[in-house]
Design a protein around this motif. Structure first.
Motif, PDB file in Angstrom:
ATOM      1  N   ASP A  86       0.485  -0.916   0.193  1.00 17.92           N
ATOM      2  CA  ASP A  86       0.021  -0.345  -0.029  1.00 17.92           C
ATOM      3  C   ASP A  86       0.704   1.162   0.141  1.00 17.92           C
ATOM      4  N   LEU A  87       1.391   1.538  -1.261  1.00 22.88           N
ATOM      5  CA  LEU A  87       2.281   2.521  -1.252  1.00 22.88           C
ATOM      6  C   LEU A  87       1.965   3.875  -1.746  1.00 22.88           C
ATOM      7  N   TRP A  88       2.056   4.705  -1.813  1.00 24.14           N
ATOM      8  CA  TRP A  88       1.581   5.769  -2.479  1.00 24.14           C
ATOM      9  C   TRP A  88       2.464   6.958  -3.121  1.00 24.14           C
ATOM     10  N   LEU A  89       2.586   7.138  -4.311  1.00 23.70           N
ATOM     11  CA  LEU A  89       3.417   8.212  -4.416  1.00 23.70           C
ATOM     12  C   LEU A  89       3.175   9.672  -4.681  1.00 23.70           C
ATOM     13  N   VAL A  90       3.514  11.029  -4.096  1.00 26.43           N
ATOM     14  CA  VAL A  90       3.232  12.155  -3.881  1.00 26.43           C
ATOM     15  C   VAL A  90       3.883  13.313  -4.494  1.00 26.43           C
ATOM     16  N   PHE A 101       6.643  10.428 -17.680  1.00 24.06           N
ATOM     17  CA  PHE A 101       7.724   9.093 -16.735  1.00 24.06           C
ATOM     18  C   PHE A 101       7.251   9.049 -15.448  1.00 24.06           C
ATOM     19  N   ILE A 102       7.012   9.626 -15.012  1.00 27.38           N
ATOM     20  CA  ILE A 102       6.985   9.172 -13.436  1.00 27.38           C
ATOM     21  C   ILE A 102       5.876   8.297 -13.179  1.00 27.38           C
ATOM     22  N   ALA A 103       4.668   8.457 -14.234  1.00 29.56           N
ATOM     23  CA  ALA A 103       3.486   7.861 -14.004  1.00 29.56           C
ATOM     24  C   ALA A 103       3.588   6.375 -14.491  1.00 29.56           C
ATOM     25  N   GLU A 104       4.391   6.031 -15.362  1.00 30.35           N
ATOM     26  CA  GLU A 104       4.517   5.246 -16.363  1.00 30.35           C
ATOM     27  C   GLU A 104       5.720   4.356 -15.311  1.00 30.35           C
ATOM     28  N   LYS A 105       7.162   5.114 -14.943  1.00 34.74           N
ATOM     29  CA  LYS A 105       7.960   4.180 -14.090  1.00 34.74           C
ATOM     30  C   LYS A 105       7.096   3.589 -11.986  1.00 34.74           C
ATOM     31  N   ALA A 106       6.226   4.580 -12.250  1.00 33.29           N
ATOM     32  CA  ALA A 106       6.108   4.513 -10.806  1.00 33.29           C
ATOM     33  C   ALA A 106       4.540   3.599 -10.854  1.00 33.29           C
ATOM     34  N   THR A 107       4.065   3.413 -11.823  1.00 26.34           N
ATOM     35  CA  THR A 107       2.945   2.404 -11.837  1.00 26.34           C
ATOM     36  C   THR A 107       4.097   1.137 -11.646  1.00 26.34           C
ATOM     37  N   GLY A 234      21.797  10.513  -1.264  1.00 26.19           N
ATOM     38  CA  GLY A 234      22.995  10.840  -1.869  1.00 26.19           C
ATOM     39  C   GLY A 234      23.169  12.013  -2.388  1.00 26.19           C
ATOM     40  N   PRO A 235      24.461  11.723  -2.395  1.00 21.94           N
ATOM     41  CA  PRO A 235      25.067  13.854  -2.501  1.00 21.94           C
ATOM     42  C   PRO A 235      25.039  14.380  -3.852  1.00 21.94           C
ATOM     43  N   ARG A 236      23.629  13.866  -4.544  1.00 18.86           N
ATOM     44  CA  ARG A 236      24.058  14.462  -5.897  1.00 18.86           C
ATOM     45  C   ARG A 236      22.590  14.934  -5.720  1.00 18.86           C
ATOM     46  N   ILE A 237      22.447  16.302  -6.976  1.00 17.40           N
ATOM     47  CA  ILE A 237      20.925  16.485  -6.888  1.00 17.40           C
ATOM     48  C   ILE A 237      19.962  15.916  -8.174  1.00 17.40           C
ATOM     49  N   LEU A 238      18.931  15.128  -7.769  1.00 13.73           N
ATOM     50  CA  LEU A 238      19.016  13.678  -8.322  1.00 13.73           C
ATOM     51  C   LEU A 238      17.373  14.436  -9.129  1.00 13.73           C
ATOM     52  N   ARG A 239      16.947  14.773  -9.985  1.00 20.40           N
ATOM     53  CA  ARG A 239      16.225  15.877 -11.112  1.00 20.40           C
ATOM     54  C   ARG A 239      14.532  14.643 -10.114  1.00 20.40           C
ATOM     55  N   ALA A 240      13.575  15.721 -10.312  1.00 24.69           N
ATOM     56  CA  ALA A 240      12.422  15.181  -9.830  1.00 24.69           C
ATOM     57  C   ALA A 240      12.076  13.702  -9.674  1.00 24.69           C
ATOM     58  N   ASP A 241      12.144  13.555 -11.279  1.00 27.11           N
ATOM     59  CA  ASP A 241      11.468  11.860 -11.876  1.00 27.11           C
ATOM     60  C   ASP A 241      12.919  11.003 -11.745  1.00 27.11           C
ATOM     61  N   THR A 242      13.525  11.376 -11.564  1.00 29.76           N
ATOM     62  CA  THR A 242      15.562  10.410 -10.820  1.00 29.76           C
ATOM     63  C   THR A 242      15.058  10.117  -9.466  1.00 29.76           C
ATOM     64  N   ALA A 243      14.778  10.899  -8.618  1.00 24.20           N
ATOM     65  CA  ALA A 243      14.123  11.099  -7.292  1.00 24.20           C
ATOM     66  C   ALA A 243      12.772   9.953  -6.849  1.00 24.20           C
ATOM     67  N   ALA A 244      12.259  10.548  -7.588  1.00 21.22           N
ATOM     68  CA  ALA A 244      10.965   9.169  -7.252  1.00 21.22           C
ATOM     69  C   ALA A 244      11.682   8.581  -7.843  1.00 21.22           C
ATOM     70  N   LEU A 245      11.796   7.281  -8.575  1.00 18.62           N
ATOM     71  CA  LEU A 245      12.347   6.316  -8.967  1.00 18.62           C
ATOM     72  C   LEU A 245      13.148   5.830  -7.948  1.00 18.62           C
ATOM     73  N   ALA A 246      14.579   6.449  -7.470  1.00 15.52           N
ATOM     74  CA  ALA A 246      15.705   6.088  -6.864  1.00 15.52           C
ATOM     75  C   ALA A 246      14.525   5.734  -5.309  1.00 15.52           C
ATOM     76  N   ALA A 247      14.178   6.715  -4.851  1.00 13.07           N
ATOM     77  CA  ALA A 247      13.259   5.734  -3.516  1.00 13.07           C
ATOM     78  C   ALA A 247      12.267   4.574  -3.496  1.00 13.07           C
ATOM     79  N   LEU A 248      11.718   5.033  -4.845  1.00 19.83           N
ATOM     80  CA  LEU A 248      10.545   4.064  -4.631  1.00 19.83           C
ATOM     81  C   LEU A 248      11.219   2.533  -4.681  1.00 19.83           C
ATOM     82  N   ALA A 249      12.481   2.903  -5.502  1.00 21.79           N
ATOM     83  CA  ALA A 249      13.228   1.446  -6.065  1.00 21.79           C
ATOM     84  C   ALA A 249      13.400   0.822  -4.479  1.00 21.79           C
ATOM     85  N   CYS A 250      14.052   1.637  -3.481  1.00 24.19           N
ATOM     86  CA  CYS A 250      14.581   1.387  -2.606  1.00 24.19           C
ATOM     87  C   CYS A 250      13.713   1.003  -2.095  1.00 24.19           C
TER      88      CYS A 250
END
Ligand code: SAM
Length: 272
Positions: A86-90, A101-107, A234-250
């Motif tokens: 039961d995971l939301w992406l806000v 891209f975010i909608a597709e990858k988050a799905t 991490g130490p780099r500033i990720l693009r918003a879509d990269t950040a969403a994917l990285a956090a979801l994957a973790c």
């Protein structure tokens, strides 16, 4: 090059809201009928799969189709319904191609709800939720999920937080200020988790900011919320879509269903 024949799994999967049971006849809406007839050029007798989270996945066969209509006969069940995290992406909406891209990858990464939120530095003025929902449905059909995410109406971050559901925790991707490394934060939750389920059954959400990032005041206010867990990626500033994917994957890897394997019913490799 001839396309490799794929394994037994029907190539086409359609999400339908109808109740699925053997022997039932389903009527598809105009868009789906057009997709099968004019895009995939399928005809009567063609086999596909239909699915939803409630009934699982079922074989289906085209009984008849024409301009704007198609009827399917439902056959045997292929896959039973399964519990999902039961995971939301806000997320703060970003420009068109990347929000799709975010909608597709988050799905693909298993979110149950996509909640766009307007934040102080969100540069996008409106969100096309219908297009996001279409992207999410297509991604769910492609990645063998049995559910499709719910795409909610865009609201301000403040409104969403004011009505935050009891018991749901929020992983805040905080690019500045105090934050735990995401792996450390998730492992700590996992260590303290009761129950032996293969994934977190308790409700979670992940929040990411816009291209312009969160305002300092927003992060300060988020840190004060009892249900919020600020994390760093991490130490780099990720693009918003990269950040969403990285956090979801973790999250899926540590608390979610990352340890599970694709369903045995789909086993088998493409055959040349
Ligand atoms: N504020 C940055 C700037 O002005 O360049 C950009 C923010 S970043 C593009 C968009 C969002 O991704 C952030 O608000 C945050 O949610 C997330 N993010 C990016 N890098 C991150 C990091 N290293 N740690 C945590 N979150 C991060």
């Amino acid at each position: 090059m001839a396309q490799a024949k794929t394994r037994a799994q029907p190539a086409t999967r359609l999400h339908v809201d109808d109740t699925l049971e053997e022997g039932r006849t389903l009527g598809l809406d105009r868009d789906r009928a057009h997709f099968l007839r004019s895009v995939l050029r399928l005809g009567p007798g063609a086999r596909l799969a239909v699915f939803n989270a409630r009934d699982g996945e079922w074989q289906a066969e085209i009984e008849g189709l024409g301009k704007g209509w198609c009827s399917l006969n439902v056959g045997a069940q292929r896959r039973k319904p399964v519990p999902e995290p039961d995971l939301w992406l806000v997320f703060a909406p970003i420009k068109r191609a990347r929000i799709d891209f975010i909608a597709e990858k988050a799905t693909e990464l298993g979110v149950a709800v996509l909640q766009p939120v307007m934040t102080r530095f969100t540069a996008v003025s409106r969100v096309n939720e219908d297009r996001l929902a279409a992207n999410a449905r297509e991604a769910a059909e492609q990645c063998e999920r049995l559910s499709i995410p719910e795409v909610r109406e865009t609201r301000s971050l403040g409104e969403v937080l004011d009505q935050w559901p009891q018991g749901r925790r929020l992983l805040v991707c905080a690019e500045w200020g105090a934050a735990q490394p995401i792996a450390e934060a998730l492992q700590a939750v996992r260590a303290g988790r009761e129950g032996s389920g293969t994934f977190a059954t308790d409700p979670w959400a992940i929040l990411t900011g816009p291209e312009g990032g969160f305002a300092e005041s927003e992060l300060d206010a988020l840190r004060k919320l009892p249900f919020a867990v600020p994390v760093g990626l991490g130490p780099r500033i990720l693009r918003a879509d990269t950040a969403a994917l990285a956090a979801l994957a973790c999250w899926q890897a540590v608390l979610g269903d990352g340890a599970e394997r694709p369903p045995a019913e789909l086993a088998g490799f493409p055959t040349g």
